[in-house]
Design a protein around this motif. Structure first.
Motif, PDB file in Angstrom:
ATOM      1  N   LEU A   1      -7.707   8.870   4.878  1.00 47.94           N
ATOM      2  CA  LEU A   1      -8.199   8.498   5.322  1.00 47.94           C
ATOM      3  C   LEU A   1      -7.805   6.731   5.653  1.00 47.94           C
ATOM      4  N   ALA A   2      -7.950   6.007   4.212  1.00 45.40           N
ATOM      5  CA  ALA A   2      -7.333   4.829   4.156  1.00 45.40           C
ATOM      6  C   ALA A   2      -6.013   4.131   5.412  1.00 45.40           C
ATOM      7  N   THR A   3      -5.434   4.856   5.885  1.00 44.11           N
ATOM      8  CA  THR A   3      -4.484   5.138   6.236  1.00 44.11           C
ATOM      9  C   THR A   3      -4.967   5.164   7.606  1.00 44.11           C
ATOM     10  N   ARG A   4      -6.109   6.158   8.615  1.00 44.33           N
ATOM     11  CA  ARG A   4      -6.997   5.980   9.862  1.00 44.33           C
ATOM     12  C   ARG A   4      -7.438   4.743   9.865  1.00 44.33           C
ATOM     13  N   CYS A   5      -7.696   3.776   8.820  1.00 48.14           N
ATOM     14  CA  CYS A   5      -7.878   2.920   8.502  1.00 48.14           C
ATOM     15  C   CYS A   5      -7.383   1.438   9.470  1.00 48.14           C
TER      16      CYS A   5
ATOM     17  N   THR B   1      -8.687  -7.526  -0.097  1.00 52.85           N
ATOM     18  CA  THR B   1      -7.407  -7.599  -0.129  1.00 52.85           C
ATOM     19  C   THR B   1      -6.640  -6.528  -0.241  1.00 52.85           C
ATOM     20  N   ALA B   2      -4.969  -6.440  -0.376  1.00 57.70           N
ATOM     21  CA  ALA B   2      -4.102  -5.070   0.198  1.00 57.70           C
ATOM     22  C   ALA B   2      -4.637  -4.873  -1.187  1.00 57.70           C
ATOM     23  N   LYS B   3      -4.320  -6.351  -1.855  1.00 55.89           N
ATOM     24  CA  LYS B   3      -3.894  -5.615  -2.942  1.00 55.89           C
ATOM     25  C   LYS B   3      -4.845  -5.139  -4.568  1.00 55.89           C
ATOM     26  N   SER B   4      -6.529  -5.685  -3.770  1.00 57.72           N
ATOM     27  CA  SER B   4      -8.135  -4.727  -4.443  1.00 57.72           C
ATOM     28  C   SER B   4      -7.457  -3.226  -4.004  1.00 57.72           C
ATOM     29  N   LEU B   5      -6.947  -2.754  -2.258  1.00 58.12           N
ATOM     30  CA  LEU B   5      -7.154  -2.124  -2.138  1.00 58.12           C
ATOM     31  C   LEU B   5      -6.356  -0.650  -2.987  1.00 58.12           C
ATOM     32  N   ALA B   6      -4.594  -1.894  -2.848  1.00 52.64           N
ATOM     33  CA  ALA B   6      -4.083  -0.630  -3.560  1.00 52.64           C
ATOM     34  C   ALA B   6      -4.429  -0.245  -5.039  1.00 52.64           C
ATOM     35  N   ASP B   7      -4.383  -1.247  -5.697  1.00 53.40           N
ATOM     36  CA  ASP B   7      -5.740  -0.780  -7.326  1.00 53.40           C
ATOM     37  C   ASP B   7      -6.391   0.442  -6.996  1.00 53.40           C
ATOM     38  N   SER B   8      -7.330  -0.517  -6.328  1.00 50.40           N
ATOM     39  CA  SER B   8      -8.497   1.196  -5.856  1.00 50.40           C
ATOM     40  C   SER B   8      -8.313   1.878  -5.652  1.00 50.40           C
ATOM     41  N   LEU B   9      -7.350   2.114  -4.989  1.00 52.47           N
ATOM     42  CA  LEU B   9      -7.085   3.807  -4.452  1.00 52.47           C
ATOM     43  C   LEU B   9      -5.893   4.496  -5.508  1.00 52.47           C
ATOM     44  N   ASP B  10      -5.844   3.337  -6.499  1.00 55.82           N
ATOM     45  CA  ASP B  10      -4.890   4.315  -7.680  1.00 55.82           C
ATOM     46  C   ASP B  10      -5.333   4.767  -9.026  1.00 55.82           C
TER      47      ASP B  10
ATOM     48  N   LEU C   1       0.772  -1.452   0.012  1.00 49.87           N
ATOM     49  CA  LEU C   1       0.096   0.290  -0.335  1.00 49.87           C
ATOM     50  C   LEU C   1       1.212   0.998   0.064  1.00 49.87           C
ATOM     51  N   THR C   2       0.262   2.159  -0.885  1.00 51.52           N
ATOM     52  CA  THR C   2       1.138   3.325  -0.746  1.00 51.52           C
ATOM     53  C   THR C   2       0.025   4.414   0.096  1.00 51.52           C
ATOM     54  N   LEU C   3       0.121   4.447   1.168  1.00 52.06           N
ATOM     55  CA  LEU C   3      -0.146   5.687   1.880  1.00 52.06           C
ATOM     56  C   LEU C   3      -0.198   6.806   2.318  1.00 52.06           C
ATOM     57  N   SER C   4      -0.967   7.998   2.608  1.00 52.84           N
ATOM     58  CA  SER C   4      -0.517   9.262   2.958  1.00 52.84           C
ATOM     59  C   SER C   4      -0.908   9.738   4.322  1.00 52.84           C
ATOM     60  N   SER C   5       0.016  10.482   5.227  1.00 49.35           N
ATOM     61  CA  SER C   5      -0.897  10.873   6.072  1.00 49.35           C
ATOM     62  C   SER C   5      -0.466  12.657   6.521  1.00 49.35           C
TER      63      SER C   5
END
Lengths: 245, 956
Positions: B743-747, B717-726, B630-634
């Protein structure tokens, strides 16, 4: 809930001993007239009785006889009332068998078995009250009983247990200390030569700590020797007085 | 040596069991007085002074020792810790009672006992032949202990008289129990209550404030009205918990609403569950972190967690009507589905009180000695304390301890412990936030410093024995500007076979910190270096952190190297670990490194090495992301400090360059390689780091938010999360993606250290790696030091030691490290918040664009991208007409008058520092755009240069 503090900052154990101190030891030899040798020992609240028969002819199957030395047969049992909760089987369970084997190993190393080929020596030990260090008490009682029977030995066999708490080695563990679950070591020593007759430990202990624990057990075993020696001399003195009259 | 036996009988649950224990009584226990002829000084360690120079007591002018009983120790430890109190005899009986009743006090008393200056002596009275007492028929354990204490006190007095009659040394028995005191006086033991004694110390009047106020009469003046229901006794609670009528859990007060709290019930079989408590009566005097017993209310009384933000602002006294009115606010508009198990506290199983930092709110009555104290932590209720120095303490940050909470009092009672300094002062505030987050920050002790290497230091023959000499390699380090603790350096070179050799070199801290010594213990306790905005709290002394361990350029340094052979597709062909000596050729900043890579003219060794690394890093990163990392952001904030005053002069979000990710990529690779290696070698006691996958419910808010913008976020999954975030991009709204990532980071769940033998889930969710550990920052993280030691043993470069292979010790260590890391993070955030305040104080009022992050029932939480600052905009203010608010939980949205706010809406807010409340200075945000009449503030009628007027305006 805070658990039990096995060793206080001031260096006292739960029962008031310091780390290297033994419990009070009292022993008597020749407690039974019928047996060839017998002895009774109290180490604190641990009480054990040892009886020795032999050397005599092999009982049962003759095939067991050894051509060059005597067979040492050891049996360990512990009374049903010896522990806090009543025991189901006094002997014959796994623990008793194992203890019997360990005793046998110990005494095969100490008794001059080659002097009595094709014969048998029986050692029966019973624990009347268990408060930790049963193996050590059994060995110490059996030593006295074997001597009482007049069977030649290389040396006394003196045993003591030792544990390890907070970086300090504790000698002669009581039941409370054993139950706390730390590593526990049992050592049987031939004090004159410093040879080890049996060393047993079945817990994980780092190799760096082994030496101090072993050292504590050996020192305690030597202390036991001093006491047992005194008991034997006292007994012999009394016996010779009786004989002399 | 006399040994005698006593038999103690005990029965345990189930059948009756006779337990016989030996109890040896000794005659070689000394009285602890230095030079006592009778005892022959048979003791080591701290001892009592033969001529105690006690503070003059008007009650007892001759020299004396103190002998406190258990309750005095438990409750008045603050007084005993004061340097004025010395020469105290602590009985074993007392110590053991303390130990079973309160672990923190026990720890404190042990610390005091070990301090030689204090002359505290622990007398082992239970094993002394003359002071041992047996429990008599019909006497309970407490009475026996009291008697044992009196017997010991009496023995001491007689012993001291025998020793030196002319000295007139006395032992004074301190007890707060009236009956016990009477009995003691009857037996001829000088006895006082703690209060009497402390008040008699005329030279130290400040001690009186530190007395815990337990005296009954203090409470009677209070309104006779009983506010709270009684706590049930412990035995009843245990029965109830066993039978299932009560539940046991940790009490967690809400930060945002003082009338609400949750209790985490940690059941063994079922899942952890949460019970909501609402209203003062149901909270029933529980304080944050206490272990409590709760009773579930019938389903008809269940409530939903309210989204209201409420702060306790009631001035001083117990105004119950107001409370009831406020409680009713909580119970509006509940949706059936939202109802959660609700309960009330019936009893406290264990208090988890600690001293709290905060400020005094001086009583309105001038002569009053009783004042309210407001802790800095909003989850802690206000505490009533008694002090004579209110006027000096006003405006100061102070520490207060809680003593108790009677049923008829709105607030708990406490006492003053320590004064930290002026509020708002940078030093004081930093001290407060370090204390509040339990960050050990005292200077390193002499014992610790004694284990540092002697200067001048150089690499010796002996050091090189298990080391490879890599000083010829072209190694360089890349770090943020101004970094003095450089713990990693890199190199990359072409091998003869065409492959690339990449090396990550990490400072060899474990060479300097040897297991078990004071330096090691101290760094294990600190666990991590804490970076505050203007200050760094080091984990290891500065000599190591900024000099000997720091891989600075052009000096020989010891390192632990991880060297790979890779092909040009960044596939690892060979991995090798070795201890080494390196000589870094350059210490670059991220920007400098980037410049070298980008420049066309530079072609020296360092630059080609950097280019090679950069190329490989890009491939590695791509591969990692394909695997589902995941590439997250804060939002992270950076302050530009004024070099002289250390005040923040500018504030901006951190910039990220390619080189940041280059270094990061190789650190990840090194960590993963090391994790594999140590787990292979020590399957039972490898220290690893895991990141559990969050439960699906955590993502709810993210999915809802995305839906409102017609985007879909898959979270299976982490993969689908990463993809859909992209994919979640909006052409008209470029910042949306960053917001979603925030927001994802907060989860996410917290990543934690653990010992491989104690767990079987090793997966690191965020990095999509099956195994992970921390190896690359041993200067600032203790976990890395342990990993270094494990790896050194694994490759035969160092010897093992007992604690390293004990998985329970390792698990305990992990627990501490996780706690310290969490606290360090909180402290960091608090420091940023404080500096943000300083910044806006100097800046005055500004208006900025912001995005809505969350929508609450009476407020919105917004993020200001320019500063990376998050804040809450309230729509209800006191003394203002309440606007019409309609909150919809499903979308979620908030309708105010006629304007609807959704998540991610762009708004404009005004930021200013609200200093009206000196206790909690805070950044206040108010809405500017969209304009809602009566709610939003208008820029035009504000005069920027007159803060005084502005405040008035806001409060009108």
């Amino acid at each position: 809930m805070a658990g039990l503090e096995l060793l206080s900052d001031q260096g006292y154990r739960v029962d008031g001993r310091r780390a290297g101190e033994l419990r009070k030891i009292q022993a008597r030899m020749g407690v039974f007239a019928q047996a060839d040798g017998s002895a009774y020992i109290e180490q604190g609240n641990t009480k054990a009785l040892a009886v020795v028969y032999g050397p005599h002819e092999i009982r049962g199957s003759r095939a067991r006889a050894l051509p060059d030395r005597a067979l040492v047969n050891c049996q360990y049992s512990s009374a049903t009332f010896s522990t806090g909760e009543r025991k189901r089987r006094p002997h014959g369970d796994r623990k008793s068998c194992e203890m019997g084997l360990q005793l046998r190993q110990t005494f095969e190393a100490a008794i001059l078995t080659q002097l009595h080929p094709r014969s048998q020596i029986d050692i029966y030990v019973q624990v009347l009250q268990a408060d930790g260090g049963t193996y050590a008490a059994c060995v110490n009682a059996a030593t006295l009983a074997v001597m009482d029977a007049g069977i030649p030995m290389r040396d006394f066999v003196c045993a003591c247990s030792a544990g390890f708490v907070d970086g300090t080695a504790l000698a002669d563990l009581s039941h409370v200390e054993e139950a706390a679950g730390g590593p526990q070591l049992a050592l049987a020593l031939l004090p004159a030569s410093g040879q080890i007759a049996l060393l047993e430990m079945d817990a994980r202990l780092h190799e760096d700590h082994l030496e101090p624990v072993l050292e504590a057990a050996a020192r305690a075993a030597r202390d036991v020797h001093t006491l047992l020696d005194r008991v034997v001399r006292q007994h012999v003195r009394e016996a010779s007085v009786l004989l002399g009259d | 040596m006399l040994k005698s036996k006593t038999f103690l009988k005990k029965t345990r649950a189930g059948g009756v069991m006779k337990i016989v224990r030996e109890h040896y009584l000794r005659d070689d226990i000394g009285c602890g007085t230095t030079g006592c002829a009778a005892c022959g000084g048979a003791h080591e360690g701290p001892a009592l002074e033969p001529q105690p120079q006690d503070p003059a007591s008007s009650l007892c002018p001759q020299p004396h020792y103190l002998l406190p009983d258990t309750n005095v120790l438990l409750h008045q430890i603050d007084v005993l810790e004061d340097p004025a109190i010395r020469n105290v005899i602590v009985l074993q009986t007392v110590l053991q009672e303390v130990r079973s009743r309160s672990a923190p006090v026990y720890k404190r008393i042990r610390d005091v006992t070990n301090n030689h200056e204090k002359h505290f002596y622990t007398f082992t009275n239970e094993h002394h032949r003359e002071t041992y007492v047996e429990q008599e028929q019909g006497e309970n354990a407490n009475d026996r202990n009291d008697r044992a204490i009196r017997v010991a006190a009496k023995w001491y007095n007689e012993h001291l008289k025998k020793m030196s009659a002319e000295n007139q040394l006395q032992v004074i028995f301190i007890t707060n129990d009236r009956k016990n005191k009477e009995k003691a006086v009857e037996e001829g033991i000088p006895a006082f209550t703690c209060e009497e004694y402390v008040k008699s110390l005329t030279a130290n009047p400040e001690l009186i404030d530190r007395l815990a106020c337990l005296s009954e009469e203090g409470n009677e003046i209070e309104s006779g009205k009983v506010i709270f229901s009684e706590h049930l006794p412990l035995s009843k609670l245990q029965q109830g918990i066993k039978s299932g009528t009560y539940l046991q859990g940790t009490f967690r007060a809400s930060r945002e609403n003082y009338l609400e709290a949750t209790v985490w019930v940690h059941g063994d079989a079922e899942e952890d569950k949460e019970i909501i408590l609402q209203g003062l009566g149901n909270l029933n005097r529980a304080i944050h972190e206490d272990i409590v017993a709760v009773e579930l209310l019938p389903r008809s009384q269940w409530v939903a967690p309210s989204s209201v933000v409420l702060h306790d602002e009631g001035q001083n006294e117990d105004n119950m009507e107001r409370e009831e009115e406020r409680e009713s606010i909580l119970k509006t508009a509940v949706n059936e589905k939202m109802l959660k198990p609700t309960g009330r506290v019936v009893g406290i199983i264990r208090r988890n009180w600690r001293p709290y930092c905060g400020m005094l709110s001086k009583s309105d009555i001038k002569e009053s000695r009783r004042h309210l104290f407001t802790p800095a932590d909003k989850r802690i209720p206000r505490i009533r304390i008694e002090t004579r120095q209110a006027s000096t303490l006003e405006g100061q940050r102070i520490i207060v301890a809680i003593d108790g909470w009677p049923r008829n009092s709105r607030y708990p009672n406490g006492h003053f412990v320590k004064n930290l300094g002026d509020a708002g002062d940078k030093e004081t505030e930093t001290e407060v936030l370090l204390l509040e987050h339990d960050v050990p920050h005292q200077p390193f002790s002499q014992a610790v410093l004694s284990f540092l290497p002697k200067m001048p230091w150089a690499i010796t023959e002996k050091d090189m024995k298990y080391r490879e000499d890599l000083r010829h390699l072209c190694v360089c380090s890349v770090d943020p500007p101004g970094c003095t603790d450089i713990d990693d350096a890199l190199h990359c070179r072409q091998l003869e076979n065409g492959n690339l050799e990449v090396g990550v070199h990490i400072a060899d801290v474990s060479h300097f910190i040897r297991p078990g010594n004071a330096l090691d213990q101290e760094s294990a306790r600190r666990g991590t270096t804490v970076y505050l905005c203007e200050k760094r709290i080091d984990m290891v002394p500065e000599l190591l952190s900024s000099n000997l361990c720091s891989l600075r350029c052009n000096v020989d340094r010891l390192a632990f190297s991880c060297i790979w052979e890779m092909n040009h597709n960044a596939e690892i062909l060979k991995t090798r670990f070795t201890k080494s000596a390196i000589n870094s050729k350059a210490s670059l900043t991220y920007a400098e490194a980037q410049m070298r890579i980008d420049s066309t003219t530079m072609n020296d060794d360092i630059t080609t090495s950097l280019r090679g690394l950069n190329k490989l890093a890009k491939i590695l990163k791509k591969r990692r992301i394909e695997k589902g990392a995941l590439t997250l952001s804060s939002p992270e904030v950076r302050f530009h400090m004024d070099s002289e005053t250390h005040d923040p002069i500018d504030m901006q979000t951190k910039e990220l360059r390619e080189t940041n990710s280059m270094v990061e990529e190789f650190m990840l690779l090194a960590n993963i390689s090391v994790a594999k290696k140590i787990h292979e070698e020590f399957s039972e006691h490898a220290l690893l780091r895991k990141h559990p996958a969050p439960p699906p419910s955590n993502y709810e808010i993210l999915v809802k938010a995305a839906k409102s913008k017609n985007l879909e976020i898959k979270t299976d999954t982490a993969k689908s999360l990463a993809d859909s975030l992209d994919k979640a991009e909006s052409p008209t709204f470029p910042y949306l993606n960053t917001l979603l990532r925030i927001l994802a980071t907060r989860c996410m769940m917290q990543a934690v250290y653990f010992c491989s033998g104690m767990d079987n889930d090793f997966h690191h969710y965020g990095l999509a790696s099956p195994i992970y550990t921390h190896f690359t920052s041993p200067i600032r993280r203790y976990a890395d030091v342990i990993v270094h030691r494990l790896l050194a043993v694994a490759i035969g470069a160092d010897s093992t030691y007992p604690e390293l292979t004990d998985k329970h010790k390792l698990a305990d260590l992990c627990k501490n490290l996780n706690f310290r890391h969490k606290m360090a993070q909180y402290a960091q955030r608090a420091s940023v918040a404080f500096h943000t305040q300083l910044f806006f104080k100097s800046k005055g009022i500004v208006s900025e664009e912001a995005y809505i992050l969350f929508v609450r029932k009476n407020a919105i939480v917004v993020l200001i991208p320019k500063y990376g600052l998050e804040g809450t905009v309230f729509f209800e203010e006191k003394d203002r007409p309440k606007p019409r608010l309609v909150y919809d939980d499903e979308i979620p949205s908030l309708k105010i008058e006629d304007t609807v706010f959704h998540i991610f809406d762009k708004v404009k807010v005004r930021i200013m520092l609200d200093s009206s409340n000196l206790q909690h200075q805070k950044i206040r945000m108010s809405l500017v755009e969209p304009q809602i009449p009566g709610i939003s503030t208008d820029i035009s009628d504000m005069d920027i240069n007159e803060p005084e007027r502005k405040k008035k305006k806001l409060q009108k």
